[in-house]
Motif scaffolding. Structure first.
Motif, PDB file in Angstrom:
ATOM      1  N   ASP A 357       0.848  -1.191   0.000  1.00  0.00           N
ATOM      2  CA  ASP A 357       0.000   0.000   0.000  1.00  0.00           C
ATOM      3  C   ASP A 357       0.886   1.243   0.000  1.00  0.00           C
ATOM      4  O   ASP A 357       1.627   1.503   0.957  1.00  0.00           O
ATOM      5  CB  ASP A 357      -0.900  -0.008   1.238  1.00  0.00           C
ATOM      6  CG  ASP A 357      -1.819   1.200   1.305  1.00  0.00           C
ATOM      7  OD1 ASP A 357      -1.938   1.930   0.285  1.00  0.00           O
ATOM      8  OD2 ASP A 357      -2.405   1.447   2.386  1.00  0.00           O
ATOM      9  N   ALA A 359      -0.245   4.363  -0.143  1.00  0.00           N
ATOM     10  CA  ALA A 359      -0.972   5.549   0.312  1.00  0.00           C
ATOM     11  C   ALA A 359      -0.202   6.375   1.350  1.00  0.00           C
ATOM     12  O   ALA A 359      -0.186   7.617   1.275  1.00  0.00           O
ATOM     13  CB  ALA A 359      -2.343   5.146   0.853  1.00  0.00           C
ATOM     14  N   ALA A 362       2.319   8.617  -0.530  1.00  0.00           N
ATOM     15  CA  ALA A 362       1.864   9.302  -1.729  1.00  0.00           C
ATOM     16  C   ALA A 362       2.337  10.767  -1.749  1.00  0.00           C
ATOM     17  O   ALA A 362       2.244  11.471  -0.744  1.00  0.00           O
ATOM     18  CB  ALA A 362       0.344   9.256  -1.813  1.00  0.00           C
TER      19      ALA A 362
END
Length: 380
Positions: A357, A359, A362
């Motif tokens: 992941d 995220a 980001a």
């Protein structure tokens, strides 16, 4: 697809290898010399448990980085013709005060819960494992799966493997800005005014990642954090596990060289070795391994770790300029995260779902106000 990679350090070179292996045309643009910045100056730890301060997204990324590296190191060695000297010696993290020992006990607890392998050792057991360790320790953590490489050879391995797959590397090619059309990157402009066109631009410029014009609206500030290392000549095999304390580290190369580091300094882009830095590193090293005081001094150097404001890597697409992907801000963990970064950036470029992941890393977190800046003094 033609990919332009800004930065020829270990991160840019790892990405180049992966993208070229996927059949893309790859050009790496390096402002100075390939692999001569943070990649050259590092200690070479593939040690997720030694480098993470707490459980959470970064520790998960670090563990994934170790797994990814373990999966590719034999293939990389074969394709590059370079042995990166992946030594499976483990890490000993020593405590010299009751406060240090309590912190290590806490670290052992959360690392076990998060999937890390760690053993709590008495001073006697620690000294059996690492006779050079100071007898003044109160205890230690043994992290048997935290290993090390010769980072300069590893960087060259990525470069060689990428070239073998058809990637082109250009030294002395400083990128000034991103060239855009309709909100998407179509290439880059170099400081000599020339333009290199491409379908995808990857910002892997390390401490200089924030210097690339055209990405200002992403609101990401990168800055260099200086570290300093002392190197001593010694017989091979003296140190065994890499040694850590709250103040420093000691690692040994296969040829016998012993490296001692490291400080965390905000000194701009100044890579000078300083008397203050040498004194702090030598004091921490002598506390860890007193016998080091009698070993011949060989050399010293400094390097610039590439940091973001929250001290986390920046991985993923630019929120404002299409066809630009960041692979920057690796701080002290560029060697450890080299393989996983190459893997996930290649996945993004190919439209595949990354194995982790992204995220928390980001680039949009800075523009959206989600990132929480961390002062280096507080982190230390």
């Amino acid at each position: 697809m033609k990919a332009l990679i800004i930065g020829g350090g270990i991160i840019g070179s790892s990405i180049a290898w992966r993208l070229a292996a996927d059949g893309n045309a790859v050009t790496v643009l390096e402002r100075a010399r390939l692999g001569q910045e943070a990649s050259w100056a590092a200690a070479g730890l593939i040690g997720p448990q030694a480098e993470a301060h707490e459980p959470g997204a970064f520790f998960d990324l670090a563990l994934a980085g170790k797994r990814s590296f373990d999966e590719i190191v034999e293939r990389l060695t074969r394709e590059s013709g370079v042995d990166p000297e992946y030594d499976r010696q483990g890490v000993l993290y020593a405590a010299f005060t009751e406060e240090d020992r309590a912190e290590l006990q806490s670290r052992a607890k959360w690392q076990r819960a998060a999937g890390g392998e760690v053993e709590e050792l008495t001073p006697r057991d620690a000294l059996k494992l690492a006779p050079m360790l100071s007898a003044k320790i109160l205890g230690a953590l043994h992290m048997p799966t935290n290993w090390r490489v010769e980072n300069r050879k590893l960087t060259q391995a990525y470069i060689n493997a990428a070239i073998a797959r058809g990637a082109l590397f250009r030294e002395g090619a400083r990128v000034d800005s991103i060239v855009t059309a309709g909100g998407r990157a179509t290439g880059v402009r170099l400081t000599d005014g020339s333009i290199e066109t491409g379908d995808l631009v990857i910002n892997a410029a390390g401490s200089w990642s924030g210097e690339i014009r055209g990405l200002e609206e992403d609101r990401i500030r990168f800055y260099p954090v200086r570290g300093q290392i002392l190197c001593f000549d010694a017989l091979p095999g003296l140190v065994g596990p890499s040694l850590f304390s709250a103040d420093g580290i000691i690692v040994q190369r296969r040829d016998g060289r012993i490296l001692a580091g490291s400080v965390f300094e905000e000194a701009g882009f100044n890579k000078s070795v300083t008397l203050d830095g040498l004194e702090r590193v030598s004091r921490a090293a002598r506390a860890l391994a007193p016998d080091l005081a009698s070993m011949p001094f060989r050399e010293a150097w400094a390097g610039l770790r590439p940091a973001s404001e929250d001290l986390l890597p920046v991985l993923g697409p630019s929120p404002t300029v299409g066809n630009v992907i960041y692979a920057a801000g690796h701080f002290r963990s560029g060697i450890l995260l080299s393989a996983i970064t190459g893997e996930v950036i290649a996945d993004l470029a190919a439209g595949r779902k990354p194995s982790i992941d992204l995220a928390p890393f980001a680039p949009a977190r800075f523009r959206d106000g989600i990132a929480h800046p961390v002062k280096l003094a507080d982190w230390k």
